[in-house]
Write a protein that holds these residues in place. Structure first.
Motif, PDB file in Angstrom:
ATOM      1  N   PHE A  18      -9.321   3.509  -4.305  1.00 47.30           N
ATOM      2  CA  PHE A  18      -8.012   3.492  -3.644  1.00 47.30           C
ATOM      3  C   PHE A  18      -7.013   4.215  -4.535  1.00 47.30           C
ATOM      4  O   PHE A  18      -6.777   3.789  -5.661  1.00 47.30           O
ATOM      5  CB  PHE A  18      -7.542   2.057  -3.393  1.00 47.30           C
ATOM      6  CG  PHE A  18      -8.212   1.430  -2.201  1.00 47.30           C
ATOM      7  CD1 PHE A  18      -7.605   1.464  -0.946  1.00 47.30           C
ATOM      8  CD2 PHE A  18      -9.456   0.835  -2.316  1.00 47.30           C
ATOM      9  CE1 PHE A  18      -8.213   0.902   0.155  1.00 47.30           C
ATOM     10  CE2 PHE A  18     -10.084   0.276  -1.210  1.00 47.30           C
ATOM     11  CZ  PHE A  18      -9.464   0.314   0.029  1.00 47.30           C
ATOM     12  N   GLU A  36      -9.104   0.258  -7.757  1.00 50.49           N
ATOM     13  CA  GLU A  36      -7.798   0.247  -7.075  1.00 50.49           C
ATOM     14  C   GLU A  36      -6.737   0.747  -8.038  1.00 50.49           C
ATOM     15  O   GLU A  36      -6.514   0.142  -9.089  1.00 50.49           O
ATOM     16  CB  GLU A  36      -7.583  -1.203  -6.600  1.00 50.49           C
ATOM     17  CG  GLU A  36      -6.293  -1.501  -5.963  1.00 50.49           C
ATOM     18  CD  GLU A  36      -5.183  -1.628  -6.975  1.00 50.49           C
ATOM     19  OE1 GLU A  36      -4.242  -0.837  -6.859  1.00 50.49           O
ATOM     20  OE2 GLU A  36      -5.254  -2.495  -7.862  1.00 50.49           O
ATOM     21  N   ARG A  75      -8.422   1.984   5.117  1.00 51.52           N
ATOM     22  CA  ARG A  75      -8.919   1.143   4.018  1.00 51.52           C
ATOM     23  C   ARG A  75     -10.185   0.373   4.398  1.00 51.52           C
ATOM     24  O   ARG A  75     -11.038   0.098   3.549  1.00 51.52           O
ATOM     25  CB  ARG A  75      -7.837   0.180   3.525  1.00 51.52           C
ATOM     26  CG  ARG A  75      -7.389  -0.826   4.574  1.00 51.52           C
ATOM     27  CD  ARG A  75      -6.558  -1.940   3.963  1.00 51.52           C
ATOM     28  NE  ARG A  75      -5.186  -1.513   3.735  1.00 51.52           N
ATOM     29  CZ  ARG A  75      -4.200  -2.350   3.408  1.00 51.52           C
ATOM     30  NH1 ARG A  75      -4.441  -3.638   3.280  1.00 51.52           N
ATOM     31  NH2 ARG A  75      -2.997  -1.926   3.212  1.00 51.52           N
ATOM     32  N   SER A  92      -9.015  -2.619 -11.486  1.00 49.98           N
ATOM     33  CA  SER A  92      -7.646  -2.357 -11.041  1.00 49.98           C
ATOM     34  C   SER A  92      -6.789  -1.839 -12.196  1.00 49.98           C
ATOM     35  O   SER A  92      -7.004  -2.179 -13.356  1.00 49.98           O
ATOM     36  CB  SER A  92      -7.040  -3.652 -10.490  1.00 49.98           C
ATOM     37  OG  SER A  92      -5.667  -3.484 -10.248  1.00 49.98           O
ATOM     38  N   ILE A 121      -5.814  -5.478  -0.736  1.00 48.83           N
ATOM     39  CA  ILE A 121      -7.083  -4.751  -0.930  1.00 48.83           C
ATOM     40  C   ILE A 121      -8.009  -5.539  -1.863  1.00 48.83           C
ATOM     41  O   ILE A 121      -9.193  -5.747  -1.571  1.00 48.83           O
ATOM     42  CB  ILE A 121      -6.790  -3.339  -1.505  1.00 48.83           C
ATOM     43  CG1 ILE A 121      -6.145  -2.467  -0.425  1.00 48.83           C
ATOM     44  CG2 ILE A 121      -8.049  -2.685  -2.064  1.00 48.83           C
ATOM     45  CD1 ILE A 121      -5.449  -1.232  -0.950  1.00 48.83           C
ATOM     46  N   ALA A 169      -1.944  -3.462  -2.803  1.00 51.01           N
ATOM     47  CA  ALA A 169      -3.036  -3.606  -3.783  1.00 51.01           C
ATOM     48  C   ALA A 169      -3.592  -5.031  -3.740  1.00 51.01           C
ATOM     49  O   ALA A 169      -4.813  -5.242  -3.790  1.00 51.01           O
ATOM     50  CB  ALA A 169      -2.524  -3.277  -5.185  1.00 51.01           C
ATOM     51  N   ILE A 219     -14.818  -1.760  -5.871  1.00 44.46           N
ATOM     52  CA  ILE A 219     -13.550  -1.171  -5.422  1.00 44.46           C
ATOM     53  C   ILE A 219     -12.730  -0.866  -6.672  1.00 44.46           C
ATOM     54  O   ILE A 219     -12.534  -1.738  -7.526  1.00 44.46           O
ATOM     55  CB  ILE A 219     -12.778  -2.140  -4.490  1.00 44.46           C
ATOM     56  CG1 ILE A 219     -13.508  -2.323  -3.154  1.00 44.46           C
ATOM     57  CG2 ILE A 219     -11.336  -1.665  -4.269  1.00 44.46           C
ATOM     58  CD1 ILE A 219     -13.597  -1.090  -2.252  1.00 44.46           C
ATOM     59  N   VAL A 267     -14.082  -5.623  -8.606  1.00 40.66           N
ATOM     60  CA  VAL A 267     -12.857  -4.821  -8.547  1.00 40.66           C
ATOM     61  C   VAL A 267     -12.451  -4.366  -9.945  1.00 40.66           C
ATOM     62  O   VAL A 267     -12.465  -5.143 -10.894  1.00 40.66           O
ATOM     63  CB  VAL A 267     -11.693  -5.653  -7.940  1.00 40.66           C
ATOM     64  CG1 VAL A 267     -10.382  -4.872  -7.989  1.00 40.66           C
ATOM     65  CG2 VAL A 267     -12.010  -6.070  -6.507  1.00 40.66           C
TER      66      VAL A 267
END
Ligand code: HSE
Length: 424
Positions: free
Chosen positions: A12, A72, A58, A96, A83, A80, A70, A94
């Motif tokens: 993302f 991000e 998305r 991030s 998501i 965010a 993912i 994830v």
């Protein structure tokens, strides 16, 4: 057990960091990670990657069972959060870089991480290329951390360096930070200290096992720091830095804040210039250690994201050891700090808040005082955050008890104050 998991990435964001990650992933073929899709907000903008990689939907990423990670890196903290939440619920790990989102939602995200068994890594979200989170988790995995003080915002450090060492105007220095991709899309977040505050909330989790809300931490940025303040710093053989600090007090609690600071020129933090970040850790036996590196920018930030992705190959998770396995620490505001306050009008200063005023000066160019103030007074008032008032902590500012320094209340009068201001 599968040791080198194949990672299929849904990314993302393809801004400064996203594009940087695309480049570093292409230069790291050994990672066994492929990018399946990149979700972007603006589908029209031309990108430096094949068009078929991109989507604006998305759900294509979040609902793809093949995507197991993912990544991000978007600007919008609310989007965010949605998501990351959905990614966990859909069984994905994830990575991030969204510091604001993490600062605002870490407790809920930790619950979800635990429930789903996924990993949630975010080394890039604080100090970009410096591996400070994993170090605090793994290496300083004990109770011996005395203090941690850091420069965690590259843009403000860049602006201070350019303004006071190269005599650039604030506006031009900020413009450069924006052009180089260091600043937030809303640079107020950098300049007024919000970005540093966000980063400090979750660093406190990894350093001391505290899960603070952003509102629990006293902070400001560099918006009021003037050239006159910098001259005063110079006279004291110091530079001015925006410092995030946490220190274990004798009462066992933790004093933490993000505030401008005079830093002695021979202190490690003074060495940090431009967009660099740095962290000084003091612990019982190791004494002082200094971590230094680029805290913003495309490839340095991407390098931390890459390292998190790489750690997922062997199922790495933060254990939040200090939160779960040690006696949890608490924040305290029961201490004093020594502060310099520059101002244009004595009426802007709440002089009764000070326990003592040790130094004062007033002429056509500059008004300032140096005094000792209880931290609760800073926590519960805003006069010191107003325009035309610059509060800058002195080097080594924390005073745990006034008995130690034998203060005399209202020592300004005793010091022979005879200027045009009234203190009573
Ligand atoms: N705006 C941030 C900074 C980017 O200047 O530090 C890196 O988090």
């Amino acid at each position: 057990m599968e040791t080198h998991k194949k990672l299929v990435l849904g990314i993302f964001g393809f801004g400064v960091v996203g594009e940087g990650l695309y480049k570093v992933l292409n230069q790291t073929p050994s990672l066994n990670a492929v990018i399946k899709k990149v979700c972007i907000k603006n589908g029209i903008k031309k990108r430096n990657a094949p068009a078929e990689l991109f989507t604006t939907d998305r759900n294509i990423l979040l609902n793809d069972p093949e995507i197991n990670v993912i990544v991000e890196m978007i600007d919008d903290a609310d989007a965010a959060y949605e998501i990351v939440k959905t990614a966990f619920i859909n069984g994905k790990s994830v990575v991030s870089a969204s510091k604001k989102m993490i600062a605002e939602h870490l407790p809920e995200l930790l619950e979800l991480e635990q429930k789903t068994g996924a990993s949630f890594l975010y080394e890039a979200a604080c100090c970009a290329s410096i591996p400070v989170i994993r170090n605090l988790e793994e290496y300083y995995d004990n109770d011996l951390l005395h203090s941690i003080s850091a420069v965690v915002n590259g843009s403000t450090n860049y602006i201070l360096t350019k303004m006071f060492e190269e005599k650039l105007s604030f506006k031009n220095a900020l413009l450069q930070a924006q052009q180089l991709g260091f600043a937030e899309s809303n640079p107020v977040l950098d300049v007024e200290g919000y970005d540093a505050l966000n980063k400090w909330t979750f660093l406190l989790t990894h350093a001391y096992g505290i899960l603070p809300k952003t509102g629990d931490i006293v902070f400001t940025g560099i918006q009021s720091v003037t050239a006159e303040d910098a001259q005063q710093a110079e006279k004291k053989d110091c530079v001015i830095k925006l410092v995030a600090s946490a220190k274990k007090l004798k009462n066992g609690k933790v004093a933490a804040y993000v505030l401008p600071h005079f830093v002695k020129k021979d202190d490690q933090l003074a060495f940090i210039k431009n967009e660099y970040n740095g962290v000084v850790i003091e612990s019982s036996f190791a004494d002082k250690q200094f971590f230094y590196g680029k805290g913003a920018g495309s490839l340095p930030t991407a390098s931390a994201v890459l390292s998190d992705i790489s750690a997922l190959r062997y199922h790495y998770k933060y254990e939040y050891k200090k939160l779960h396995h040690h006696k949890p620490n608490e924040l305290s505001s029961d201490f004093y700090v020594k502060a310099y306050v520059g101002f244009t009008d004595w009426n802007h200063i709440r002089k009764d808040d000070f326990e003592s005023i040790e130094e004062w000066h007033s002429n056509e160019q500059i008004n300032y005082l140096v005094g000792i103030i209880h931290f609760d007074k800073l926590k519960n008032s805003t006069w010191w955050k107003k325009t035309n008032v610059s509060l800058i902590l002195t080097a080594d500012p924390v005073i745990e008890s006034l008995d130690i320094v034998k203060l005399k209340k209202r020592s300004l009068e005793l010091a022979g104050f005879s200027g045009g201001y009234s203190l009573s």
